[in-house]
Scaffold this motif. Structure first.
Motif, short mmCIF file in Angstrom:
data_model
loop_
_atom_site.label_atom_id
_atom_site.label_comp_id
_atom_site.label_asym_id
_atom_site.label_seq_id
_atom_site.Cartn_x
_atom_site.Cartn_y
_atom_site.Cartn_z
N ILE A 217 -6.01 -8.53 -12.29
CA ILE A 217 -7.20 -8.57 -11.44
C ILE A 217 -6.83 -8.20 -10.00
O ILE A 217 -7.53 -7.42 -9.34
CB ILE A 217 -7.84 -9.97 -11.49
N ASP A 218 -5.71 -8.74 -9.51
CA ASP A 218 -5.28 -8.43 -8.14
C ASP A 218 -4.97 -6.95 -7.97
O ASP A 218 -5.37 -6.32 -6.99
CB ASP A 218 -4.05 -9.27 -7.78
N ALA A 219 -4.22 -6.40 -8.93
CA ALA A 219 -3.84 -4.98 -8.85
C ALA A 219 -5.08 -4.09 -8.94
O ALA A 219 -5.21 -3.11 -8.19
CB ALA A 219 -2.85 -4.64 -9.96
N SER A 224 -9.00 -0.55 -6.47
CA SER A 224 -10.43 -0.23 -6.43
C SER A 224 -10.98 -0.28 -5.01
O SER A 224 -11.78 0.58 -4.61
CB SER A 224 -11.21 -1.20 -7.33
N VAL A 225 -10.55 -1.27 -4.24
CA VAL A 225 -11.02 -1.37 -2.85
C VAL A 225 -10.55 -0.16 -2.04
O VAL A 225 -11.31 0.40 -1.23
CB VAL A 225 -10.51 -2.68 -2.21
N THR A 226 -9.31 0.27 -2.28
CA THR A 226 -8.80 1.44 -1.57
C THR A 226 -9.58 2.69 -1.95
O THR A 226 -9.94 3.51 -1.09
CB THR A 226 -7.31 1.64 -1.88
N LEU A 227 -9.85 2.86 -3.24
CA LEU A 227 -10.63 4.01 -3.69
C LEU A 227 -12.05 3.99 -3.14
O LEU A 227 -12.58 5.02 -2.71
CB LEU A 227 -10.67 4.04 -5.22
N VAL A 232 -16.24 6.04 0.49
CA VAL A 232 -17.20 5.81 1.58
C VAL A 232 -16.87 6.69 2.79
O VAL A 232 -17.76 7.29 3.40
CB VAL A 232 -17.20 4.32 1.99
N CYS A 233 -15.58 6.78 3.11
CA CYS A 233 -15.17 7.62 4.24
C CYS A 233 -15.52 9.09 3.99
O CYS A 233 -15.98 9.79 4.90
CB CYS A 233 -13.67 7.48 4.49
N PHE A 234 -15.32 9.52 2.76
CA PHE A 234 -15.59 10.94 2.46
C PHE A 234 -17.09 11.22 2.48
O PHE A 234 -17.53 12.23 3.04
CB PHE A 234 -15.01 11.31 1.11
N VAL A 235 -17.87 10.35 1.88
CA VAL A 235 -19.32 10.55 1.84
C VAL A 235 -19.90 10.53 3.25
O VAL A 235 -20.84 11.28 3.57
CB VAL A 235 -19.99 9.49 0.95
N ASP A 246 -3.88 9.21 1.87
CA ASP A 246 -2.41 9.16 1.82
C ASP A 246 -1.90 7.77 1.48
O ASP A 246 -0.78 7.63 0.97
CB ASP A 246 -1.83 9.62 3.16
N MET A 247 -2.70 6.75 1.74
CA MET A 247 -2.29 5.39 1.39
C MET A 247 -2.47 5.12 -0.10
O MET A 247 -1.79 4.25 -0.67
CB MET A 247 -3.11 4.37 2.19
N VAL A 248 -3.37 5.84 -0.75
CA VAL A 248 -3.66 5.59 -2.16
C VAL A 248 -2.44 5.88 -3.03
O VAL A 248 -2.17 5.15 -4.00
CB VAL A 248 -4.87 6.44 -2.62
N THR A 249 -1.70 6.93 -2.70
CA THR A 249 -0.58 7.35 -3.55
C THR A 249 0.45 6.24 -3.77
O THR A 249 0.77 5.92 -4.91
CB THR A 249 0.09 8.61 -2.97
N PRO A 250 1.00 5.62 -2.72
CA PRO A 250 1.93 4.51 -2.98
C PRO A 250 1.25 3.28 -3.55
O PRO A 250 1.89 2.50 -4.28
CB PRO A 250 2.53 4.22 -1.59
N ILE A 251 -0.04 3.09 -3.26
CA ILE A 251 -0.74 1.92 -3.80
C ILE A 251 -0.87 2.03 -5.32
O ILE A 251 -0.81 1.01 -6.03
CB ILE A 251 -2.12 1.78 -3.13
#
Length: 326
Positions: A217-219, A224-227, A232-235, A246-251
């Motif tokens: 659940i934590d992972a 999901s929050v990062t995505l 939201v930022c892109f829209v 760039d943060m998503v890749t290591p996450i």
């Protein structure tokens, strides 16, 4: 405001944050390899998870190297020669380095989502349960390929990633991978919750299910929050999406390692609970003298803990071997 964040500054911020997360993921990668291989024979090692861990590490490494190279190219190599300076260079989405890093991100996303679906299949032991997540995963692959292809085609709008031609592909990619991850994680968590509820009253000692459920659940929430933030930022056409991307890749790697490490910790804790304990039992009064009456005798009792789970009227053993497969 994030909306007006210059792309050269966004590149610096994103690379610094990615580097910090990457360093953390490297430590988790080493710990994951140790957890998967330490004290096990070759036949006992989950080769699939070892391969996935190595692939995620390799992809993360390639991605951050690509970002560092882009920072050097934009701020040093082409600083005075590219028309418009560093901001214009970073805005060129058809640049081969930008296309390459996004291709790496798409591959890593597909791999990460595929692992969650595989884990879902393992705990459900049914191919039908993962039909919808697999369809979503295929959509992730399709939109990822389409998005990378569109970015690789230079046009008059190559300086605007939010332009409709590329924006619709990227939006679809974010939306499908977010939906796929949420769906597979929900199915996985629900199944583990069912198992935990069924064995809660009959369990002797600690089980593996609850710790695994919590970390999944934590992972899933972390990813999901990062995505969702990236979507939201892109829209909203914010340059902050470059930072989040760039943060998503290591996450993605961190979320995978979290589950493996938590399972390893739970298994070690369970093994310690199965160790021998010492109890003191007095001898019967009729067989002892007064001087020996209160002298205890040490009896070694080995506690062998075995949990049996009954689901839908059938006995189903929740073994550590099955948990180690996810």
């Amino acid at each position: 405001m994030v909306q007006y964040l210059p792309l050269d500054k966004a590149g610096i911020i994103s690379t610094v944050l990615e580097g910090a997360l990457y360093g953390f993921s490297v430590l988790m990668f080493l710990a994951t390899l140790w957890t998967l291989t330490s004290g096990r024979k070759y036949a006992q090692i989950n080769i699939a998870m070892v391969v996935v861990a190595c692939l995620l590490f390799i992809l993360s490494t390639i991605h951050i190297i690509s970002d560092i190279k882009r920072i050097y190219s934009g701020l040093v190599l082409f600083r005075d020669t590219y028309p418009g300076g560093p901001p214009a260079w970073f805005a060129n989405v058809s640049d081969p380095s930008f296309v390459f890093k996004n291709a790496i991100y798409a591959v890593q996303t597909a791999l990460g989502d595929g692992v969650v679906i595989y884990r879902c299949y393992v705990v459900w032991s049914s191919i039908w349960v993962i039909v919808f997540p697999v369809i979503l995963w295929l959509s992730v692959v399709a939109t990822g390929i389409g998005g990378v292809y569109i970015l690789s085609q230079p046009t008059a709008d190559s300086g605007d990633i939010f332009f409709q031609r590329s924006g619709q592909w990227i939006t679809a990619f974010y939306a499908t991978t977010l939906t796929c991850n949420l769906c597979a994680t929900a199915l996985l968590a629900y199944r583990l919750w069912m198992i935990e509820r069924s064995v809660h009253r009959s369990r002797v000692g600690r089980g593996l299910t609850k710790p695994v459920l919590m970390v999944i659940i934590d992972a899933g929430a972390l990813y999901s929050v990062t995505l969702f933030t990236a979507l939201v930022c892109f829209v909203s056409k914010s340059n902050g999406q470059y930072v989040v991307l760039d943060m998503v890749t290591p996450i993605i790697s961190i979320a995978f390692y979290m589950v493996i490490l938590r399972i390893g910790i739970a298994q070690n804790s369970r093994s310690r609970e199965g160790a021998s304990t010492i109890q003191r039992t007095p001898l019967p009064r009729s067989e002892t003298s007064n001087s020996d009456r209160f002298q205890p005798m040490h009896v070694h009792i080995e506690r062998l803990t075995e949990v049996e789970i009954e689901l839908e009227g059938k006995a189903d053993e929740a073994s550590s071997h099955q948990m180690s497969r996810i």
